[in-house]
Design an enzyme around this catalytic site. Sequence first.
Site, PDB file in Angstrom:
ATOM      1  N   ASP A 141       0.921  -3.544   1.011  1.00 30.80           N
ATOM      2  CA  ASP A 141       0.317  -2.736  -0.039  1.00 30.80           C
ATOM      3  C   ASP A 141       1.178  -1.523  -0.352  1.00 30.80           C
ATOM      4  O   ASP A 141       0.660  -0.490  -0.795  1.00 30.80           O
ATOM      5  CB  ASP A 141      -1.088  -2.293   0.378  1.00 30.80           C
ATOM      6  CG  ASP A 141      -1.874  -1.714  -0.784  1.00 30.80           C
ATOM      7  OD1 ASP A 141      -2.785  -0.901  -0.533  1.00 30.80           O
ATOM      8  OD2 ASP A 141      -1.550  -2.048  -1.943  1.00 30.80           O
ATOM      9  N   LYS A 144       5.736  -2.237  -4.848  1.00 30.51           N
ATOM     10  CA  LYS A 144       5.684  -3.689  -5.078  1.00 30.51           C
ATOM     11  C   LYS A 144       7.050  -4.364  -5.023  1.00 30.51           C
ATOM     12  O   LYS A 144       7.143  -5.536  -4.710  1.00 30.51           O
ATOM     13  CB  LYS A 144       4.975  -3.966  -6.411  1.00 30.51           C
ATOM     14  CG  LYS A 144       3.612  -3.269  -6.519  1.00 30.51           C
ATOM     15  CD  LYS A 144       2.759  -3.402  -5.249  1.00 30.51           C
ATOM     16  CE  LYS A 144       1.621  -2.406  -5.224  1.00 30.51           C
ATOM     17  NZ  LYS A 144       0.960  -2.304  -3.888  1.00 30.51           N
ATOM     18  N   ASP A 169      -1.741  -7.156  -1.501  1.00 30.73           N
ATOM     19  CA  ASP A 169      -2.560  -6.566  -2.544  1.00 30.73           C
ATOM     20  C   ASP A 169      -1.780  -6.568  -3.871  1.00 30.73           C
ATOM     21  O   ASP A 169      -0.552  -6.668  -3.895  1.00 30.73           O
ATOM     22  CB  ASP A 169      -2.935  -5.120  -2.173  1.00 30.73           C
ATOM     23  CG  ASP A 169      -4.000  -4.547  -3.106  1.00 30.73           C
ATOM     24  OD1 ASP A 169      -4.060  -3.315  -3.242  1.00 30.73           O
ATOM     25  OD2 ASP A 169      -4.765  -5.336  -3.714  1.00 30.73           O
ATOM     26  N   ASN A 170      -2.506  -6.491  -4.991  1.00 34.27           N
ATOM     27  CA  ASN A 170      -1.915  -6.237  -6.309  1.00 34.27           C
ATOM     28  C   ASN A 170      -1.011  -7.335  -6.848  1.00 34.27           C
ATOM     29  O   ASN A 170      -0.047  -7.055  -7.564  1.00 34.27           O
ATOM     30  CB  ASN A 170      -1.117  -4.919  -6.294  1.00 34.27           C
ATOM     31  CG  ASN A 170      -1.898  -3.786  -5.719  1.00 34.27           C
ATOM     32  OD1 ASN A 170      -1.550  -3.246  -4.686  1.00 34.27           O
ATOM     33  ND2 ASN A 170      -2.986  -3.425  -6.378  1.00 34.27           N
ATOM     34  N   GLU A 199      -8.751  -1.957  -8.163  1.00 35.43           N
ATOM     35  CA  GLU A 199      -9.730  -1.046  -7.563  1.00 35.43           C
ATOM     36  C   GLU A 199     -10.370  -0.122  -8.597  1.00 35.43           C
ATOM     37  O   GLU A 199      -9.701   0.461  -9.438  1.00 35.43           O
ATOM     38  CB  GLU A 199      -9.106  -0.205  -6.437  1.00 35.43           C
ATOM     39  CG  GLU A 199      -7.815   0.497  -6.757  1.00 35.43           C
ATOM     40  CD  GLU A 199      -6.592  -0.311  -6.364  1.00 35.43           C
ATOM     41  OE1 GLU A 199      -6.669  -1.554  -6.312  1.00 35.43           O
ATOM     42  OE2 GLU A 199      -5.529   0.299  -6.150  1.00 35.43           O
TER      43      GLU A 199
END
Length: 214
Positions: A141, A144, A169-170, A199
Site C-alpha cells: 500500500d 504505486k 491496495d488500489n 476509501e
Amino acid sequence: TRSTRPQRLLKAVQKNATRGDPQSVISAIDHFCRHSEWAMNIGDEKGTILDSVVNELNPEKVLELGTYCGYSTVRIARLLPPGARLITLEFNGDYAAIARQVITWAGLEDRVQLVEGASEDWIPRMKEHFGIETFDLVFLDHWKDRYLPDTKLMEDCGLLRKGTVLLADNVICPGVPDYLQYVRNSLSYKSCYFKSHLEYTKAEDGLEKSVFLG
Ligand SMILES: C[S@@+](CC[C@H](N)C(=O)[O-])C[C@H]1O[C@@H](n2cnc3c(N)ncnc32)[C@H](O)[C@@H]1O
Ligand SMILES: O=C(c1ccccc1)c1ccc(O)c(O)c1[N+](=O)[O-]
Ligand SMILES: [Mg+2]
C-alpha cells in the site's frame, strides 16, 4: 504554523478513541475521514476485505509496505495472536511519528515493529536484521510505482514461500497496471480481484490477492 492532516487525525484518535481499544481507534479514524478530512487509509469497506484475508491466513509474520498514520497497521495487528509479528515500513518521518502514537493508543505496540525507512532498502535486510526467513502475508500500500519492483525484490531475497499471500491496495484507483499484469500473468502466482471502492468515496477500487506458488 498550521497543523498537518496526520496531526489532526491523531488528535481525533486521542479525543474519540479509548486507549487499548483498537476498534475504537479504527472507528475514530473512519469517522474523521468521512466527516472531517479524507485521508489515504485503506478505510472501512476495503478494510473489511483485509480483515477477512488476515483471519483466513492467521499469519505469524506480516510485512506492510506503507504505514502512513497506522490505520491498516492497527486493523491487521488487532487480529494477530500475541506471538505473531507485523513489520511495517514507512520512509516519511513525520508520518512514522504519528503512526507510532496511533499504534500505541490502540495498545498494539508489542506486535508491531515500525521501521522508518524505504522498502527497497529494508526488504534485503529482513533476514539479517529481523531474523525473518519468509513472510506469510505482505500488504502492499505504498507508492504505486514501487509495487512491482518490490515484489521482484522480495522474490529475489527469498522472502516469499509456497502459499505466501500478497494483498495489494488500489489496483484500480490510483491503479497499478504493471503490477497487475505481472501477478495475473506470471505462472508463479494465483491471483484474484476483490472489487470495492476507493476509501470513503463512491469511486471503484479494489484489492488484488495473489498467492505465491513457489
Ligand atoms: C497510502 S499510504 C499508507 C496507508 C496505510 N497502509 C493505511 O491503509 O492506513 C502510503 C504510505 O507509503 C509511504 N511510502 C511510499 N513509498 C514508500 C517506500 N518505498 N518505502 C516506505 N514507505 C513508502 C508513504 O510515505 C505513505 O505514508
Ligand atoms: O496515490 C494516492 C493519492 C494520489 C493523489 C492524492 C491522494 C492520494 C493514494 C490514493 C489512495 C490510496 O489508498 C493510496 O494508498 C494512495 N497512495 O498514495 O498510496
Ligand atoms: Mg491505499
